[in-house]
Design a protein around this motif. Sequence first.
Motif, PDB file in Angstrom:
ATOM      1  N   UNK A   3       0.824  -1.218   0.000  1.00 23.80           N
ATOM      2  CA  UNK A   3       0.000   0.000   0.000  1.00 23.80           C
ATOM      3  C   UNK A   3       0.851   1.259   0.000  1.00 23.80           C
ATOM      4  N   UNK A   4       1.941   1.261   0.765  1.00 23.96           N
ATOM      5  CA  UNK A   4       2.737   2.470   0.931  1.00 23.96           C
ATOM      6  C   UNK A   4       4.093   2.411   0.223  1.00 23.96           C
ATOM      7  N   UNK A   5       4.268   1.427  -0.661  1.00 30.63           N
ATOM      8  CA  UNK A   5       5.505   1.286  -1.448  1.00 30.63           C
ATOM      9  C   UNK A   5       6.748   1.333  -0.553  1.00 30.63           C
ATOM     10  N   UNK A   6       6.733   0.508   0.466  1.00 29.63           N
ATOM     11  CA  UNK A   6       7.820   0.471   1.438  1.00 29.63           C
ATOM     12  C   UNK A   6       8.532  -0.874   1.353  1.00 29.63           C
ATOM     13  N   UNK A   7       9.858  -0.884   1.222  1.00 33.01           N
ATOM     14  CA  UNK A   7      10.571  -2.164   1.215  1.00 33.01           C
ATOM     15  C   UNK A   7      10.342  -2.923   2.525  1.00 33.01           C
ATOM     16  N   UNK A   8      10.288  -4.230   2.447  1.00 35.69           N
ATOM     17  CA  UNK A   8      10.012  -5.054   3.624  1.00 35.69           C
ATOM     18  C   UNK A   8      11.018  -4.787   4.741  1.00 35.69           C
ATOM     19  N   UNK A   9      12.301  -4.689   4.414  1.00 37.32           N
ATOM     20  CA  UNK A   9      13.324  -4.451   5.435  1.00 37.32           C
ATOM     21  C   UNK A   9      13.042  -3.163   6.195  1.00 37.32           C
ATOM     22  N   UNK A  10      12.594  -2.128   5.480  1.00 33.02           N
ATOM     23  CA  UNK A  10      12.301  -0.848   6.113  1.00 33.02           C
ATOM     24  C   UNK A  10      11.056  -0.939   6.995  1.00 33.02           C
ATOM     25  N   UNK A  11      10.051  -1.674   6.533  1.00 35.48           N
ATOM     26  CA  UNK A  11       8.841  -1.827   7.357  1.00 35.48           C
ATOM     27  C   UNK A  11       9.168  -2.601   8.627  1.00 35.48           C
ATOM     28  N   UNK A  12      10.042  -3.594   8.528  1.00 31.14           N
ATOM     29  CA  UNK A  12      10.442  -4.349   9.721  1.00 31.14           C
ATOM     30  C   UNK A  12      11.230  -3.465  10.686  1.00 31.14           C
ATOM     31  N   UNK A  13      12.052  -2.569  10.148  1.00 24.92           N
ATOM     32  CA  UNK A  13      12.773  -1.605  10.986  1.00 24.92           C
ATOM     33  C   UNK A  13      11.776  -0.714  11.729  1.00 24.92           C
ATOM     34  N   UNK A  14      10.759  -0.259  11.012  1.00 25.78           N
ATOM     35  CA  UNK A  14       9.733   0.567  11.632  1.00 25.78           C
ATOM     36  C   UNK A  14       9.011  -0.216  12.727  1.00 25.78           C
ATOM     37  N   UNK A  15       8.601  -1.445  12.425  1.00 27.91           N
ATOM     38  CA  UNK A  15       7.884  -2.262  13.414  1.00 27.91           C
ATOM     39  C   UNK A  15       8.733  -2.557  14.648  1.00 27.91           C
ATOM     40  N   UNK A  16      10.040  -2.691  14.466  1.00 26.60           N
ATOM     41  CA  UNK A  16      10.935  -2.923  15.613  1.00 26.60           C
ATOM     42  C   UNK A  16      10.905  -1.766  16.603  1.00 26.60           C
ATOM     43  N   UNK A  17      10.511  -0.588  16.136  1.00 27.48           N
ATOM     44  CA  UNK A  17      10.447   0.599  16.991  1.00 27.48           C
ATOM     45  C   UNK A  17       9.033   0.878  17.497  1.00 27.48           C
ATOM     46  N   UNK A  18       8.117  -0.029  17.201  1.00 31.86           N
ATOM     47  CA  UNK A  18       6.720   0.169  17.591  1.00 31.86           C
ATOM     48  C   UNK A  18       6.327  -0.798  18.705  1.00 31.86           C
ATOM     49  N   UNK A  19       5.281  -0.427  19.413  1.00 26.27           N
ATOM     50  CA  UNK A  19       4.750  -1.247  20.500  1.00 26.27           C
ATOM     51  C   UNK A  19       3.424  -1.866  20.051  1.00 26.27           C
ATOM     52  N   UNK A  20       3.188  -3.104  20.451  1.00 23.24           N
ATOM     53  CA  UNK A  20       1.948  -3.793  20.075  1.00 23.24           C
ATOM     54  C   UNK A  20       0.853  -3.498  21.106  1.00 23.24           C
ATOM     55  N   UNK A  21      -0.353  -3.194  20.592  1.00 25.27           N
ATOM     56  CA  UNK A  21      -1.512  -2.908  21.439  1.00 25.27           C
ATOM     57  C   UNK A  21      -2.668  -3.811  21.035  1.00 25.27           C
ATOM     58  N   UNK A  22      -3.471  -4.203  22.008  1.00 29.87           N
ATOM     59  CA  UNK A  22      -4.650  -5.033  21.770  1.00 29.87           C
ATOM     60  C   UNK A  22      -5.895  -4.245  22.173  1.00 29.87           C
ATOM     61  N   UNK A  23      -6.939  -4.326  21.343  1.00 26.64           N
ATOM     62  CA  UNK A  23      -8.184  -3.613  21.601  1.00 26.64           C
ATOM     63  C   UNK A  23      -9.368  -4.565  21.461  1.00 26.64           C
ATOM     64  N   UNK A  24     -10.426  -4.268  22.174  1.00 27.41           N
ATOM     65  CA  UNK A  24     -11.668  -5.021  22.078  1.00 27.41           C
ATOM     66  C   UNK A  24     -12.636  -4.255  21.163  1.00 27.41           C
ATOM     67  N   UNK A  25     -13.583  -4.971  20.617  1.00 24.02           N
ATOM     68  CA  UNK A  25     -14.632  -4.346  19.804  1.00 24.02           C
ATOM     69  C   UNK A  25     -15.251  -3.199  20.602  1.00 24.02           C
ATOM     70  N   UNK A  26     -15.378  -2.026  19.960  1.00 24.20           N
ATOM     71  CA  UNK A  26     -15.986  -0.866  20.608  1.00 24.20           C
ATOM     72  C   UNK A  26     -14.993   0.040  21.320  1.00 24.20           C
ATOM     73  N   UNK A  27     -13.735  -0.396  21.464  1.00 22.55           N
ATOM     74  CA  UNK A  27     -12.712   0.463  22.071  1.00 22.55           C
ATOM     75  C   UNK A  27     -12.378   1.606  21.116  1.00 22.55           C
ATOM     76  N   UNK A  28     -11.942   2.715  21.696  1.00 24.69           N
ATOM     77  CA  UNK A  28     -11.560   3.879  20.907  1.00 24.69           C
ATOM     78  C   UNK A  28     -10.061   4.129  21.007  1.00 24.69           C
ATOM     79  N   UNK A  29      -9.475   4.511  19.890  1.00 25.79           N
ATOM     80  CA  UNK A  29      -8.100   5.002  19.877  1.00 25.79           C
ATOM     81  C   UNK A  29      -8.114   6.446  20.357  1.00 25.79           C
ATOM     82  N   UNK A  30      -9.099   7.179  19.872  1.00 25.87           N
ATOM     83  CA  UNK A  30      -9.345   8.557  20.290  1.00 25.87           C
ATOM     84  C   UNK A  30     -10.822   8.831  20.044  1.00 25.87           C
ATOM     85  N   UNK A  31     -11.413   9.627  20.910  1.00 28.23           N
ATOM     86  CA  UNK A  31     -12.796  10.038  20.696  1.00 28.23           C
ATOM     87  C   UNK A  31     -12.817  11.491  20.248  1.00 28.23           C
ATOM     88  N   UNK A  32     -13.842  11.835  19.497  1.00 29.74           N
ATOM     89  CA  UNK A  32     -14.014  13.200  19.028  1.00 29.74           C
ATOM     90  C   UNK A  32     -13.824  14.144  20.215  1.00 29.74           C
TER      91      UNK A  32
END
Length: 194
Positions: A11-40
């Motif tokens: 989708x974003x024309x990103x090489x796999x190695x670069x996306x893995x580098x990005x993911x290595x710097x990210x934290x994994x989050x779990x959400x339930x149905x109806x949870x909000x990332x942000x509300x208006x």
Amino acid sequence: MDAFIQKFCEKYSLPIALSLQLLDNMEKFTFRKGDFLVQEGGRNSNFYIVSKGIWRGHYLNDGVDVSVWFASEGEAIFSSWGYVENTASLVSIEAMCDSELYGISKAKLEVLYAESVELANFGRRLFEQQLLGLESWMITGGSPRAKERYLTLLEENPELLQYVPLKHIASYLWITPQSLSRIRAELGRRKKDQ
């Protein structure tokens, strides 16, 4: 490799190695149905990648819930207002089913952009994709093209029908739930006649 990484890279024309580098710097989050990332009206300046699930961006317009976008596996989601201006969001971002996201703060992402021209270019392409998606939604809105928009939505995201109530899909198409029912019935009859 996980399917969401493949979709994200495509989708974003990103090489796999670069996306893995990005993911290595990210934290994994779990959400339930109806949870909000942000509300208006709330604030969230973080950047997320959907690894599992369906998300919906929506706002209230005179008490009517209006869907602006849907995001699924391999797509980026964030509050534009929170990310760009660190201001209150004009949309709510809600999980349509149990979901997993990878997230990173804007500050940490900006450091990665400064360290890598390829990641900085990814950031530019990301916002270009967001702008194209928004313009497409605005231009093709309204009833005359609702059937075509519905078919495109199903082609691009067939899993939406499993997790997203039809009233939210109708609001995204700028039509009433009754109009969507008519479109679905017409398409069902056509399929039956073939």
